[in-house]
Design a protein around this motif. Structure first.
Motif, PDB file in Angstrom:
ATOM      1  N   GLU A   1      13.325  16.638   9.473  1.00 13.79           N
ATOM      2  CA  GLU A   1      13.543  17.183   8.264  1.00 13.79           C
ATOM      3  C   GLU A   1      12.308  17.550   7.599  1.00 13.79           C
ATOM      4  OE1 GLU A   1      14.632  14.111   4.997  1.00 13.79           O
ATOM      5  OE2 GLU A   1      15.530  13.494   6.793  1.00 13.79           O
ATOM      6  N   ASP A   2      11.396  16.715   7.670  1.00 18.66           N
ATOM      7  CA  ASP A   2       9.863  17.010   7.269  1.00 18.66           C
ATOM      8  C   ASP A   2       9.242  18.310   7.819  1.00 18.66           C
ATOM      9  OD1 ASP A   2       9.980  14.590   5.614  1.00 18.66           O
ATOM     10  OD2 ASP A   2       9.576  13.463   7.572  1.00 18.66           O
ATOM     11  N   ILE A   3       9.431  18.420   9.067  1.00 16.23           N
ATOM     12  CA  ILE A   3       9.036  19.777   9.710  1.00 16.23           C
ATOM     13  C   ILE A   3       9.584  20.888   9.095  1.00 16.23           C
ATOM     14  CG2 ILE A   3       8.705  20.925  11.848  1.00 16.23           C
ATOM     15  CD1 ILE A   3       7.149  18.357  11.816  1.00 16.23           C
ATOM     16  N   LYS A   4      11.009  20.871   9.134  1.00 17.23           N
ATOM     17  CA  LYS A   4      11.904  22.073   8.556  1.00 17.23           C
ATOM     18  C   LYS A   4      11.081  22.595   7.119  1.00 17.23           C
ATOM     19  CE  LYS A   4      15.884  21.467  11.278  1.00 17.23           C
ATOM     20  NZ  LYS A   4      17.371  21.197  11.160  1.00 17.23           N
ATOM     21  N   ALA A   5      11.166  21.556   6.228  1.00 17.74           N
ATOM     22  CA  ALA A   5      10.810  21.566   4.962  1.00 17.74           C
ATOM     23  C   ALA A   5       9.397  22.115   4.591  1.00 17.74           C
ATOM     24  CB  ALA A   5      10.835  20.127   4.194  1.00 17.74           C
TER      25      ALA A   5
ATOM     26  N   ARG B   1       4.747  14.641   3.452  1.00 24.84           N
ATOM     27  CA  ARG B   1       5.859  14.574   2.893  1.00 24.84           C
ATOM     28  C   ARG B   1       6.948  13.377   3.254  1.00 24.84           C
ATOM     29  NH1 ARG B   1      11.210  15.625   3.718  1.00 24.84           N
ATOM     30  NH2 ARG B   1      12.409  16.868   2.160  1.00 24.84           N
ATOM     31  N   ALA B   2       6.672  12.851   4.603  1.00 24.26           N
ATOM     32  CA  ALA B   2       7.339  11.603   4.830  1.00 24.26           C
ATOM     33  C   ALA B   2       6.853  10.579   4.151  1.00 24.26           C
ATOM     34  CB  ALA B   2       7.088  11.382   6.490  1.00 24.26           C
ATOM     35  N   LEU B   3       5.517  10.353   3.803  1.00 26.72           N
ATOM     36  CA  LEU B   3       4.944   9.335   2.980  1.00 26.72           C
ATOM     37  C   LEU B   3       5.409   9.264   1.792  1.00 26.72           C
ATOM     38  CD1 LEU B   3       2.947   6.975   3.158  1.00 26.72           C
ATOM     39  CD2 LEU B   3       1.177   8.607   2.254  1.00 26.72           C
ATOM     40  N   ILE B   4       5.718  10.471   0.929  1.00 29.97           N
ATOM     41  CA  ILE B   4       6.103  10.505  -0.429  1.00 29.97           C
ATOM     42  C   ILE B   4       7.750  10.221  -0.483  1.00 29.97           C
ATOM     43  CG2 ILE B   4       6.752  12.168  -2.447  1.00 29.97           C
ATOM     44  CD1 ILE B   4       4.082  13.702  -1.423  1.00 29.97           C
ATOM     45  N   GLU B   5       8.119  10.510   0.656  1.00 33.44           N
ATOM     46  CA  GLU B   5       9.689  10.158   0.824  1.00 33.44           C
ATOM     47  C   GLU B   5       9.998   8.702   0.936  1.00 33.44           C
ATOM     48  OE1 GLU B   5      12.310  11.870   0.232  1.00 33.44           O
ATOM     49  OE2 GLU B   5      11.166  13.717  -0.415  1.00 33.44           O
TER      50      GLU B   5
ATOM     51  N   ASP C   1       0.785  -1.270  -0.163  1.00 34.25           N
ATOM     52  CA  ASP C   1      -0.195  -0.183  -0.016  1.00 34.25           C
ATOM     53  C   ASP C   1       0.932   1.118   0.016  1.00 34.25           C
ATOM     54  OD1 ASP C   1      -2.117  -1.524   0.083  1.00 34.25           O
ATOM     55  OD2 ASP C   1      -2.454  -1.363   2.257  1.00 34.25           O
ATOM     56  N   LEU C   2       1.762   1.289   0.876  1.00 36.19           N
ATOM     57  CA  LEU C   2       2.808   2.285   0.983  1.00 36.19           C
ATOM     58  C   LEU C   2       3.419   2.832  -0.244  1.00 36.19           C
ATOM     59  CD1 LEU C   2       4.285   4.634   2.575  1.00 36.19           C
ATOM     60  CD2 LEU C   2       5.984   2.895   3.335  1.00 36.19           C
ATOM     61  N   ARG C   3       4.102   1.557  -1.046  1.00 35.75           N
ATOM     62  CA  ARG C   3       4.547   1.387  -2.354  1.00 35.75           C
ATOM     63  C   ARG C   3       3.860   1.880  -3.465  1.00 35.75           C
ATOM     64  NH1 ARG C   3       5.975  -3.359  -2.560  1.00 35.75           N
ATOM     65  NH2 ARG C   3       7.786  -3.065  -1.028  1.00 35.75           N
ATOM     66  N   GLU C   4       2.509   1.639  -3.515  1.00 33.20           N
ATOM     67  CA  GLU C   4       1.587   2.134  -4.267  1.00 33.20           C
ATOM     68  C   GLU C   4       1.317   3.635  -4.274  1.00 33.20           C
ATOM     69  OE1 GLU C   4      -3.191   1.407  -5.863  1.00 33.20           O
ATOM     70  OE2 GLU C   4      -2.213   0.325  -4.120  1.00 33.20           O
ATOM     71  N   ILE C   5       1.218   4.178  -3.167  1.00 34.06           N
ATOM     72  CA  ILE C   5       0.859   5.511  -3.063  1.00 34.06           C
ATOM     73  C   ILE C   5       2.043   6.470  -3.364  1.00 34.06           C
ATOM     74  CG2 ILE C   5       0.724   7.270  -1.244  1.00 34.06           C
ATOM     75  CD1 ILE C   5      -1.142   5.636   0.189  1.00 34.06           C
ATOM     76  N   ILE C   6       3.102   5.985  -2.968  1.00 32.74           N
ATOM     77  CA  ILE C   6       4.747   6.828  -3.381  1.00 32.74           C
ATOM     78  C   ILE C   6       4.883   6.504  -5.096  1.00 32.74           C
ATOM     79  CG2 ILE C   6       7.211   6.616  -3.099  1.00 32.74           C
ATOM     80  CD1 ILE C   6       6.839   5.443  -0.424  1.00 32.74           C
ATOM     81  N   GLU C   7       4.555   5.532  -5.728  1.00 35.36           N
ATOM     82  CA  GLU C   7       4.752   5.438  -6.939  1.00 35.36           C
ATOM     83  C   GLU C   7       3.576   6.252  -7.674  1.00 35.36           C
ATOM     84  OE1 GLU C   7       4.193   1.223  -7.929  1.00 35.36           O
ATOM     85  OE2 GLU C   7       6.309   0.800  -7.172  1.00 35.36           O
ATOM     86  N   LYS C   8       2.416   6.238  -7.354  1.00 38.01           N
ATOM     87  CA  LYS C   8       1.557   7.210  -7.814  1.00 38.01           C
ATOM     88  C   LYS C   8       1.829   8.731  -7.921  1.00 38.01           C
ATOM     89  CE  LYS C   8      -2.591   4.240  -8.096  1.00 38.01           C
ATOM     90  NZ  LYS C   8      -4.250   4.142  -7.942  1.00 38.01           N
ATOM     91  N   VAL C   9       2.192   9.095  -6.838  1.00 35.75           N
ATOM     92  CA  VAL C   9       2.651  10.475  -6.573  1.00 35.75           C
ATOM     93  C   VAL C   9       3.888  11.007  -7.246  1.00 35.75           C
ATOM     94  CG1 VAL C   9       3.404  11.923  -4.624  1.00 35.75           C
ATOM     95  CG2 VAL C   9       1.391  10.417  -4.014  1.00 35.75           C
ATOM     96  N   LYS C  10       4.849   9.953  -7.322  1.00 34.68           N
ATOM     97  CA  LYS C  10       6.017  10.379  -8.154  1.00 34.68           C
ATOM     98  C   LYS C  10       5.715  10.355  -9.643  1.00 34.68           C
ATOM     99  CE  LYS C  10       9.254   9.873  -4.843  1.00 34.68           C
ATOM    100  NZ  LYS C  10      10.243  10.835  -4.363  1.00 34.68           N
ATOM    101  N   ALA C  11       4.587   9.521 -10.028  1.00 36.61           N
ATOM    102  CA  ALA C  11       4.228   9.433 -11.438  1.00 36.61           C
ATOM    103  C   ALA C  11       3.467  10.791 -11.769  1.00 36.61           C
ATOM    104  CB  ALA C  11       3.395   8.256 -11.705  1.00 36.61           C
TER     105      ALA C  11
END
Length: 326
Positions: free
Chosen positions: A286-290, A274-278, A7-17
């Protein structure tokens, strides 16, 4: 919730796409694209600020195509009326009788582009407030829900003052992010010319739909944040208030008003996204700072000393981040 790594990988791949597909039509502006997607995945609205011609409108239209959701554009002008935004009741004939029927305005879409929002009068600007915060519109005695997912992306030109009406702080606070759209580099400008002044055509494909966005939002809301990271984010927001005893001399000198609790909500939500996408199921410092810069820059009011010394809001945020220990 995230059931497994797939599930995590699917979300990351879709956002990157999605980012790659948007990049076909929008050259450069990778940070801008990422921040708009973060806002969309956390049910937030975005204020895009930049001089004319940088592709703000094109960015929003491209995002609507990639996300396969209904798009609507409102060109804000001084003579635009609230009913032109929200819609109005019309008299129509039904079964031989005159009855009132609500005709929805352009605000009823999944993604609404409020172009040059600071050109409309405050009365018309306020027509968006309920839609942005409560996701509803009230006309007369009837309240109408907005379609889901729903998002307002507003643009404004920072260098024009004549014929404009600055957004009040209460409305600025409704935007989860304020994003600066910068001028492209020389290499990016060359690529833009290749697309815009030739016969080349860029095909934009839909990657995800509204149901995908809603599912991703639910996953993001269920993500945990460690206590230490939560406390760090809250310290950042508290440190923006010059009236508190814990405020630094720098903040007391250059800030007139600090960020609201909505700033903390914005940082928490977008840091999770952001953490999920990363590729992480946990939020890091680093997510908080970004996300601190786009989440705070429109919620901190620089004082007269800052204006006199040429201190920008981003510089103030940098100093605040440097003053907080992790």
């Amino acid at each position: 919730m995230i059931q497994n790594e797939n599930d995590l990988r699917e979300i990351i791949e879709k956002v990157k796409a999605c980012e790659a597909e948007i990049g076909k039509a929008i050259i450069g502006q990778k940070d801008v694209i990422r921040q708009v997607i973060l806002a969309m995945l956390t049910n937030g609205n975005v204020l895009l600020e930049g001089v004319p011609g940088l592709g703000k409108t094109q960015l929003v239209k491209t995002i609507a195509k990639v996300f396969d959701i209904q798009f609507s554009r409102i060109q804000f002008t001084p003579d635009l009326m609230p009913a032109d935004v929200t819609g109005t009741n019309l008299i129509v004939k039904e079964d031989g009788q005159n009855v009132f029927k609500f005709e929805p305005g352009p605000v009823f879409a999944n993604i609404v582009l409020a172009d040059e929002i600071n050109r409309a009068t405050p009365k018309t600007q306020s027509a968006l407030l309920e839609a942005m915060q409560e996701k509803t519109v009230t006309v007369g005695k009837q309240t109408y829900p907005m379609p889901e997912p729903y998002m307002v992306l507003a643009t404004q030109n920072p260098i024009e003052n004549e014929g404009t009406y600055p957004l009040p702080e209460a409305q600025l606070d409704r935007f989860i992010f304020k994003i600066h759209v910068d001028f492209p580099t020389l290499e990016e400008l060359k690529e833009i010319m290749d697309i815009t002044v030739t016969n080349k055509k860029t095909e934009i494909n839909a990657i995800i739909n509204g149901e995908d966005i809603i599912r991703m939002r639910n996953v993001i809301r269920d993500m945990p944040i460690a206590d230490a990271v939560q406390e760090y984010a809250l310290k950042l927001v508290v440190a923006t208030h010059p009236e508190l005893a814990t405020a630094t001399d720098y903040v007391k000198k250059y800030v007139s008003c600090g960020a609201s609790p909505r700033a903390a909500q914005a940082i928490f939500q977008t840091a999770k996204a952001r953490a999920l996408i990363e590729g992480r199921a946990n939020v890091a410092f680093e997510d908080i700072k970004a996300v601190a810069y786009p989440a705070l820059r429109h919620r901190i009011m620089p004082g007269f000393e800052a204006l006199a010394d040429g201190i920008t809001t981003d510089e103030i945020i940098t100093k605040i981040i440097e003053s907080i220990e992790m």
